[in-house]
Enzyme design. Structure first.
Site, PDB file in Angstrom:
ATOM      1  N   ASP A  20      73.611 -56.811 -10.221  1.00  0.00           N
ATOM      2  CA  ASP A  20      74.600 -55.750 -10.077  1.00  0.00           C
ATOM      3  C   ASP A  20      75.992 -56.341 -10.232  1.00  0.00           C
ATOM      4  OD1 ASP A  20      73.311 -53.228  -9.668  1.00  0.00           O
ATOM      5  OD2 ASP A  20      72.470 -54.080  -7.856  1.00  0.00           O
ATOM      6  N   THR A  21      76.769 -55.720 -11.091  1.00  0.00           N
ATOM      7  CA  THR A  21      78.046 -56.250 -11.543  1.00  0.00           C
ATOM      8  C   THR A  21      78.939 -55.076 -11.908  1.00  0.00           C
ATOM      9  OG1 THR A  21      76.891 -58.166 -12.461  1.00  0.00           O
ATOM     10  CG2 THR A  21      79.100 -57.777 -13.278  1.00  0.00           C
ATOM     11  N   THR A  22      80.243 -55.292 -11.911  1.00  0.00           N
ATOM     12  CA  THR A  22      81.184 -54.250 -12.302  1.00  0.00           C
ATOM     13  C   THR A  22      82.093 -54.785 -13.405  1.00  0.00           C
ATOM     14  OG1 THR A  22      81.165 -53.198 -10.123  1.00  0.00           O
ATOM     15  CG2 THR A  22      83.057 -52.764 -11.532  1.00  0.00           C
ATOM     16  N   MET A  76      78.153 -54.519 -18.087  1.00  0.00           N
ATOM     17  CA  MET A  76      77.569 -55.103 -16.884  1.00  0.00           C
ATOM     18  C   MET A  76      76.052 -55.029 -16.935  1.00  0.00           C
ATOM     19  SD  MET A  76      76.191 -52.344 -15.220  1.00  0.00           S
ATOM     20  CE  MET A  76      76.028 -52.796 -13.522  1.00  0.00           C
TER      21      MET A  76
END
Length: 539
Positions: free
Chosen positions: A346-348, A429
């Site tokens: 999980d990344t932005t 992402m």
């Protein structure tokens, strides 16, 4: 006139544009630009906002990478933190692990994100830091409505918070994850960001916040010491680059995985993808998947902290090496090559461009859904599990060691046109989907002639491991069937699992979420991926 298309259209703006997977963050970035701030000011304000609005994906407890165009030059910033002074493969094995654990205190490295934000602000910012973080502070205190798609991921990660915290209420108010439309408040995080706005680095890497991080990590078997927080984590580095269709693609060097994008594109450049997509999309998708598998295998073998082991980047992008790797592709059959990197993640990603065409391409992450699972009491910080990507084999370039940066998944990107002029900032992402999304977006733009929003919207494929892939729903169902006939094992998994540890393809089936801004004559053109809650907004 063409028939009405209910899909998204690109967004055009004259002066400035901000794109984020979270609408409030994009709006804050636009407002900073309108108030006279530059692209870096806006990016810092947006980073604080996404910490609040996408807390399972990013935050002060994680890392960041950035590419910055400022006054006509392009700069690269590595904001990934280093492992603790007591972190060794032997110490981790002594805890009973034969491979790195997926979460928990042993996976926590020093967070580098804030050092990255501060390095950006100190070098290029024009507004006071306290003013930039004020919108995030206000929203954290007053509350904001949770988005639909973010609520789904929040739900998936709730079991991790419950597993690793005796009091997870900071992010599970009332004992449950918020649902879409619920108003979420985080007073502890507001106070932490307010102190950062006033005191900068010392408010996080020293004093009570640092001590609280050390207390929770080391009481659970982590490897951090107070001295580890004294070292500035962020570092200005030289971008790596390669040509594709006469355009130049810029990426972060190792310990990042930008080399995957560049190698895959170089492998693909010898193929007529425009013709392949026109005649048989399955064949074109197969070529993309195979190029990515080869590039991932090389990254897994070579990419690590360059202070410990230098990756042969120049060699990996050389004509003769690319030719040997390209020759491995069977146009009718899937390879068994293992791919590198974390499948979950999980990344932005966010990007912004101002009236002077200064631009920031920034990605920030706590690695996996809610990172390590550890919430720092009283601070509103979720600590990442970036150390989970270390190896425990003593001869591996990416073996765990004190003060070492792990092989990293996050990567922002920029594009130069054939004349060498800056033309686009973009990123995607989603763990090992990040380079895969970038490659497919560029193919959509440069080979297939799509507009910017179409390039983000188009169905994607994703390498998982071995011959396993995922393929998004497509107007032509034969694409997935043809890929399966070539030997690809097509995985699906759209339902949300109840437990973050449950073997499940929920996030494997997620094809990432991208944002992009391109210069379009005298205007800017922005696009935001519909796979999350985002928007592009300008003025």
């Amino acid at each position: 006139m063409k028939p009405f298309n209910a899909g998204r259209a690109p967004v055009y703006a004259r002066h400035g544009l901000a794109c984020s997977s979270q609408p409030l963050a994009a709006a804050v970035g636009r407002d900073i630009l309108r108030a006279g701030g530059n692209a870096v000011d806006a990016a810092v304000a947006m980073a604080a906002m996404v910490n609040l609005t996408e807390p399972m994906m990013n935050g002060l407890g994680g890392d960041c990478f950035a590419l910055v165009r400022f006054d006509g030059e392009i700069f690269a910033l590595n904001g990934s933190g280093r492992s603790g002074s007591r972190c060794t493969a032997e110490a981790i094995r002594a805890q009973g692990h034969s491979r790195m654990p997926k979460a928990g205190a042993a996976t926590v490295t020093v967070p580098g994100a804030l050092d990255g934000y501060l390095a950006l602000h100190e070098r290029f910012g024009s507004m006071d830091l306290a003013d930039l973080v004020a919108p995030a502070v206000d929203y954290a205190e007053e509350g904001y409505p949770v988005g639909l798609k973010i609520a789904q991921v929040w739900h998936w990660g709730a079991s991790k918070l419950q597993h690793f915290n005796t009091m997870p209420e900071a992010y599970l108010p009332g004992g449950r994850p918020p649902i879409a439309g619920d108003i979420f408040q985080q007073a502890d995080l507001a106070a932490t960001w307010r102190r950062i706005g006033r005191h900068g680095r010392a408010a996080f890497y020293g004093g009570p916040v640092r001590d609280a991080i050390l207390d929770i990590v080391n009481s659970r078997g982590g490897f951090l010491e107070a001295v580890d927080f004294d070292t500035v984590q962020a570092e200005w580095v030289e971008p790596i680059r390669a040509k594709y269709r006469d355009h130049t693609v810029l990426e972060l060097p190792p310990n990042g995985q930008g080399i995957v994008v560049l190698e895959a594109l170089r492998i693909l450049e010898d193929h007529d993808l425009k013709a392949s997509f026109a005649s048989d999309e399955a064949v074109a998708s197969h070529l993309i998947l195979e190029a990515l598998k080869i590039a991932f295998a090389d990254a897994e073998r070579h990419v690590a902290d360059p202070r410990f082991r230098q990756a042969p980047v120049e060699r990996m992008l050389s004509d003769d090496y690319i030719a040997t790797r390209r020759s491995l592709i069977d146009p009718a059959r899937a390879l068994d090559n293992p791919c590198a990197g974390r499948v979950y993640g999980d990344t932005t990603y966010l990007t912004v461009m101002d009236k002077d065409r200064n631009a920031v391409s920034l990605i920030t992450s706590i690695s996996d859904v809610f990172g390590s699972g550890l919430i720092v009491p009283g601070a509103g910080i979720v600590l990442h599990n970036r150390g989970a990507d270390f190896e425990l084999e003593d001869d591996h370039p990416n073996v765990a060691a004190p003060g070492k940066r792990v092989r990293h998944t996050i990567l922002p990107a920029m594009l130069l046109d054939p004349a060498g002029e800056f033309t686009m900032t973009f990123g995607c992402m989603g763990a090992n989907m990040q380079p895969q999304g970038q490659v497919q977006i560029l193919v959509n733009l440069l080979d297939r002639g799509m507009n910017l929003q179409e390039a983000l919207d188009a169905p994607r494929v994703r390498v998982l491991d071995g011959r396993r892939i995922s393929a998004e729903a497509h107007a032509d169902p034969r694409v997935a069937h043809k890929l399966a006939a070539m030997g690809h094992q097509v995985s699906v998994g759209d339902e949300i699992p109840q437990d973050w540890e449950a073997p499940h393809d929920f996030m494997r089936s997620f094809e990432g979420s991208a944002q992009a801004i391109a210069i379009s004559g005298s205007a800017l053109c922005g696009a935001s991926d519909p796979r999350l809650d985002g928007i592009a907004v300008g003025y």
